[in-house]
Enzyme design. Sequence first.
Site, PDB file in Angstrom:
ATOM      1  N   GLU A  93       0.882  -1.166   0.000  1.00  0.00           N
ATOM      2  CA  GLU A  93       0.000   0.000   0.000  1.00  0.00           C
ATOM      3  C   GLU A  93       0.911   1.205   0.000  1.00  0.00           C
ATOM      4  O   GLU A  93       1.530   1.529   1.016  1.00  0.00           O
ATOM      5  CB  GLU A  93      -0.925  -0.020   1.215  1.00  0.00           C
ATOM      6  N   CYS A 152      -2.815   8.479   3.932  1.00  0.00           N
ATOM      7  CA  CYS A 152      -2.653   7.747   2.668  1.00  0.00           C
ATOM      8  C   CYS A 152      -3.778   8.082   1.704  1.00  0.00           C
ATOM      9  O   CYS A 152      -3.555   8.218   0.499  1.00  0.00           O
ATOM     10  CB  CYS A 152      -2.624   6.245   2.938  1.00  0.00           C
TER      11      CYS A 152
END
Length: 620
Positions: free
Chosen positions: A321, A355
């Site tokens: 990720e 994120c």
Amino acid sequence: WRSTKSSVHLSSEMDQVLEYVEEVSGLPPATLAMYGSGLAAIGLFVWKVLLVEPVPRIKVEVTELEASECLDTPIHDPSVKPPKGEIPCYDPGTMRSLGTMPAMTADQVRAKVDRAKEAQKVWAKSSFQQRRKLLKILQRYILDNQELICRVAARDSGKPMVDAAFGEVLVTCEKIKWILNNGEKYLKPETRQSGYMMMHKVARVEYKPVGVMGCIVPWNYPFHNVFNPLVANVFAGNAIVIKVSEYASWSTNLYGRIIAAALEAAGAPADLVQIVTGYGEAGNALVTSPNVSKVVFVGSTAVGRKVMEAAAANLTPVVLELGGKDPFIVCEDADLNQLLPFAMRGTFQSMGQNCTGAERFIVHEKMYDRFVEAAVKQVKQMRVGAALGGDFVDCGAICMPDHAVRLQALVDDALAKGAKALTGGALPPKGTVGQFYPPTVLVDVTPDMRLMKEEVFGPILPVVKVQSDEEAVAIANDCDFGLGSSVFSRSQARARRIGDQLEAGMTSLNDFAATYMSQALPFGGVKDSGFDRFAGVEGLRGCCHPKAVCEDRLPWLMKTNIPPLLQYPVSDAAFDFVAALCKLFYGFSVSDRLSALKTMAQCFLLPSSLRKSATKEKGS
């Protein structure tokens, strides 16, 4: 009624009570029995609904640094190089020192992995009931100690307390709750279709724990980034070794003690969860350990490539990720009053260090001026400062020591190419204590600017003007990243149509990052945002090896045997038999199947006729 009493050997006192009820109520015994059954059923329902299963409370020692709102420790000097083997820790909002944490060596990391592997052999045999108990113990402590957890996270990462409540505690509790309610269902063996030709078989998938999961997590949410992978992996039967960032290591003192106390209270092995602190050497040792079964990495694309390369030596599977550049699309018919708070939270939550932060605001020209005016008005009212020890603030500190300088470089590039800063856009004056960058709104932004291509990870709201939905989609997809996205329109159908075209792993319609609060959904992206998923059904099952199992449905009635003409040495009619078998099961017409049956019968009864026919066809 009477027989029931005698059959269970009720005491004489109970006999008297029952006789008294009969006498006072005037109801016959059969009616009383019916009412009694109904009341018992209602009582059982209420018991199940209202009864809360007792969950042990754990006691965890809290240090003065963790408990105090204000610190009087020395000011940290970033220019002073720390002693070898130590990580300097400090509050980025006040620069007050928090001491040091060990920079673990490769050997120390490998030793932790080895201990975790031995613990996992025991934990793999644990029941789902015991695993649920562990998660409930953790959740009870979290709910009882929210302020402490958030204060420690705020001190380590610089975020305000309310942002810690959102990003550290709330999402962690939701994750635990989802796994408690659904985890066993999705990890139990799952029946699958056995196949058309194997209807006499039972097929299933069993989910086996991978063993030791290695996780490398970032600094932006120090509590959640530890407990998020932890709860999924221990419930799946794994051990886990978590390497935390050198920029947020201090908080793991408390979090490690919480984990240790919970493991003990649940009767789990003490070495089941290991926390690693250190620099690149420690991370590399974790990724390359032969005893690590799988790796999850959350961080930058550049480091993600190195992790993948290092893991390849042992063919260790990797989940990546790698951050995002999330578009926030605003149509001209959107509800400004509804979307503006989402725009603010999406940009400035935890100072934009998310994120899935909103980093590209793509606004229709008919909404552009109103959106910019409302955003600037709200941003100018925001209060910036240290998260703890003073007045309440909306925006805290930047966690990484040199990140504010990088943010300024991105803003300077945009300004040089024609953008305008309507608020913020400049570093704080020299001598300012703490690592801060002002909330910034940039207009007249164009897609060629660096801050429209590179991950910002800061409190900057850049606005791009577009004339159509097609242009908005084109700009949104003209990016190397593809993690999250948001679309706002009063027309749900229009928002959905735009969202369907976005190259992203997640899309929220008329909301921001709603996909993460739904822990049933997978989390992850496409393109340079990485691959594979954590969270949701996919993430939970990703903690396991899927094992395919097939067996006879009724072994006492029907066993599988290989037909004699397929047994070695095979019959000359073997090929014809298999070809006919395929036509029998997969043919499209009745004539296909009848022809196949005829050929199969010949294979058994007159195989020589098939050979003669084949020879004749070959000769012709």
